[in-house]
Scaffold this active site. Structure first.
Site, mmCIF file in Angstrom:
data_model
loop_
_atom_site.group_PDB
_atom_site.id
_atom_site.type_symbol
_atom_site.label_atom_id
_atom_site.label_comp_id
_atom_site.label_asym_id
_atom_site.label_seq_id
_atom_site.Cartn_x
_atom_site.Cartn_y
_atom_site.Cartn_z
ATOM 1 N N LYS A 49 46.903 40.807 39.780
ATOM 2 C CA LYS A 49 45.491 41.090 39.525
ATOM 3 C C LYS A 49 45.384 42.400 38.748
ATOM 4 O O LYS A 49 46.148 43.341 39.002
ATOM 5 C CB LYS A 49 44.759 41.200 40.862
ATOM 6 C CG LYS A 49 43.252 41.362 40.768
ATOM 7 C CD LYS A 49 42.631 41.400 42.170
ATOM 8 C CE LYS A 49 41.131 41.605 42.138
ATOM 9 N NZ LYS A 49 40.557 41.689 43.503
ATOM 10 N N SER A 81 36.658 38.659 44.253
ATOM 11 C CA SER A 81 36.877 39.100 42.892
ATOM 12 C C SER A 81 38.193 38.609 42.286
ATOM 13 O O SER A 81 38.347 38.587 41.073
ATOM 14 C CB SER A 81 36.858 40.630 42.842
ATOM 15 O OG SER A 81 37.899 41.158 43.647
ATOM 16 N N SER A 121 38.142 39.362 48.816
ATOM 17 C CA SER A 121 38.524 38.987 47.455
ATOM 18 C C SER A 121 39.860 38.277 47.295
ATOM 19 O O SER A 121 40.194 37.845 46.200
ATOM 20 C CB SER A 121 38.516 40.217 46.551
ATOM 21 O OG SER A 121 37.186 40.511 46.209
HETATM 22 N N1 GLN Z 1 32.597 40.257 47.321
HETATM 23 C C1 GLN Z 1 32.804 41.503 48.011
HETATM 24 C C2 GLN Z 1 32.234 42.622 47.173
HETATM 25 O O1 GLN Z 1 31.691 42.358 46.160
HETATM 26 C C3 GLN Z 1 34.253 41.732 48.288
HETATM 27 C C4 GLN Z 1 35.015 42.122 47.087
HETATM 28 C C5 GLN Z 1 36.438 42.460 47.381
HETATM 29 O O2 GLN Z 1 36.989 42.105 48.419
HETATM 30 N N2 GLN Z 1 37.042 43.187 46.468
HETATM 31 O O3 GLN Z 1 32.333 43.754 47.504
#
Ligand code: GLN
Length: 476
Positions: A61, A136, A160
């Site tokens: 990532k 994400s 994410s």
């Molecule tokens: N969707 C959550 C956020 O927007 C988690 C994102 C993540 O785990 N990086 O913060």
């Protein structure tokens, strides 16, 4: 001919180990798959310039710093930034002989649940490219499902890794906080961020976790895992106590098809010898989300202060230093990081700190206790990972609160620092449904054991129907 859609990392390691194929040839096979399918799916922001390792490839990532390879975290403010060092996880992958295949797409600074917040355009779901792959880490997850990488690393702050794994139908682990180094990771919310594996199956996931886990002198929050990671192999889970939160019954957001697949996997667990009972997590479901959306933006507002046009990436020239910083940040950050910087700065400001950030920290302690109590009676907690299957691109993009709600089931255990595993547990409307297994701190081996037994019994075909080649089945 190698079918990367079906090849597991373990099998790929076997192929290279037996010299049926060289590491460079295998790398080339994946690059060809990327050429064939990534135009549509946009999992990769860039592929790696050269083949390094003597084992198999991996995708990382784009929040993971890679020496000499651009790392942007999906943001324009890091456009062109090439780290001069490797993050610890990238270095551990290299030391294990893995070669970098490329850097995968992410919501900007890992803020989002769909990859639509990436400054470089969304990734798409391999089951249905009109839908999101989750986020994400949608790029890593879609890449593994579409056979564009044997395995990948993601980062999980509030879901994410787990949520994109659910939406793409693969196995993702968010490790116990502190078992994987954050050194060299583009920070979002430091008390929550964890790097973890995304894989085709539970054994690959465990194998990759064993490569990246462990204490790192460069990250003082890390600890050695108390037990060595064991690759699961038993088909039964006799006596395993699985707790299902009573509060799931009242969560209207859970789609009927998701509930049905989740229910079937619990029945299967009982057939495999598990004891399924009810546990209580009332505070977690009521206050988990608001607590997270104070803690995470507060930490993000501090972490993102370093992007000033001096230290990293592009700069917008201006007459004064202050104006240069303002304009660089205005042009460099997209709407979601700006929203979170404002929320976080407000929550941390004098006069509001106690009411917001301080209060959220107290709530977080209550969630830790609530999970500890539930896990004193049960070995694992089970819920669906995502309340819905993959949704159409554009559906929630204009509604931040709807996007935040995607993580209602993944966030509470993240706040509690606990490990969580997504295992695909069936289809609803032709799209994957994920089962989330939460364990106690350092409970990864239990999660792998439970996940593996269920995976065998569920026999979920992880290759998207539209990509299956005629004549190939799960076992071929
Ligand atoms: N969707 C959550 C956020 O927007 C988690 C994102 C993540 O785990 N990086 O913060």
């Amino acid at each position: 001919m190698i079918d990367t859609l079906r090849l597991t990392a373990e099998d790929a390691i076997g192929l290279v180990g037996r010299r049926d194929l060289s590491a460079a040839e295998l790398h080339a096979v994946y690059l060809a798959a990327i050429d064939e399918r990534d135009g549509e799916l946009h999992c990769f922001l860039r592929t790696a310039p050269e083949v390094g390792g003597d084992s198999i490839p991996i995708a990382l990532k784009d929040v993971i710093s890679t020496k000499g390879v651009e790392t942007t975290a999906g943001s324009r403010i890091l456009d062109g930034y090439v780290p001069v060092f490797d993050s610890t996880v990238a270095a551990r992958c290299k030391a294990a002989g893995l070669s970098l295949l490329g850097k995968t797409n992410t919501d900007e600074f890992a803020m989002g649940s769909s990859t639509e917040n990436s400054a470089f355009g969304p990734s798409r779901n391999p089951w249905d490219p009109s839908r999101v792959p989750g986020g994400s880490g949608g790029g890593s997850s879609a890449a593994v499902t579409a056979g564009l990488a044997p395995w990948a690393l993601g980062s999980d702050t509030g879901g994410s890794i787990k949520q994109p794994s659910a939406l793409c139908g693969n196995v993702g682990l968010r490790p116990t906080y502190g078992t994987v180094s954050r050194y060299g990771i583009v920070a979002f919310a430091s008390s929550l961020d964890q790097i973890g594996p995304v894989a085709k199956n539970v054994r690959d996931c465990a194998l990759l976790y064993s490569i990246i886990a462990g204490r790192d002198p460069r990250d003082a929050t890390t600890v050695e895992h108390p037990d060595p990671v064991t690759l699961p192999e038993a088909d039964r889970i006799d006596g395993l106590r699985i707790g299902v939160p009573k509060q799931l019954a009242d969560l209207a957001a859970i789609e009927p098809g998701v509930r049905a697949a989740f229910g079937r996997s619990l029945e299967l667990a009982e057939e495999l010898g598990a004891e399924v009972g009810e546990c209580e997590l009332p505070l977690s479901f009521e206050y988990g989300m608001p607590c997270y959306y104070l803690v995470a933006p507060a930490e993000a507002s501090s972490n993102l202060a370093r992007y000033d046009g001096v230290r990293y990436g592009p700069r917008v020239e201006a007459a004064t230093f202050r104006e240069m910083v303002e304009r660089t940040r205005d042009e460099g950050f997209g709407p979601e990081p700006k929203r979170r910087i404002m929320l976080g700065t407000y929550a941390l400001s004098a006069g509001y700190y106690d009411a917001y950030y301080g209060q959220a920290q107290k709530v977080r302690t209550l969630l830790v206790r609530e999970h500890r109590d539930a896990l004193s009676r049960f070995d694992v907690i089970a819920t669906p990972t995502s309340p819905t299957v993959a949704f159409p691109i554009g559906d929630k993009a204009a509604d931040p609160l709807a996007m935040y709600a995607c993580d209602v089931l993944t966030i509470p255990s993240c706040l509690a620092g606990l490990p969580g595993l997504n295992v695909p547990c069936g289809l609803s409307e032709g799209l994957p449904v994920g089962l989330q297994l939460i364990g106690p701190q350092f409970g990864e081996n239990t999660l792998f054991r439970a996940g593996y037994a269920l995976e065998q019994a569920l026999a979920f075909d992880a290759v998207p129907a539209r990509l299956r080649r005629p004549g190939t089945t799960e076992t071929s």
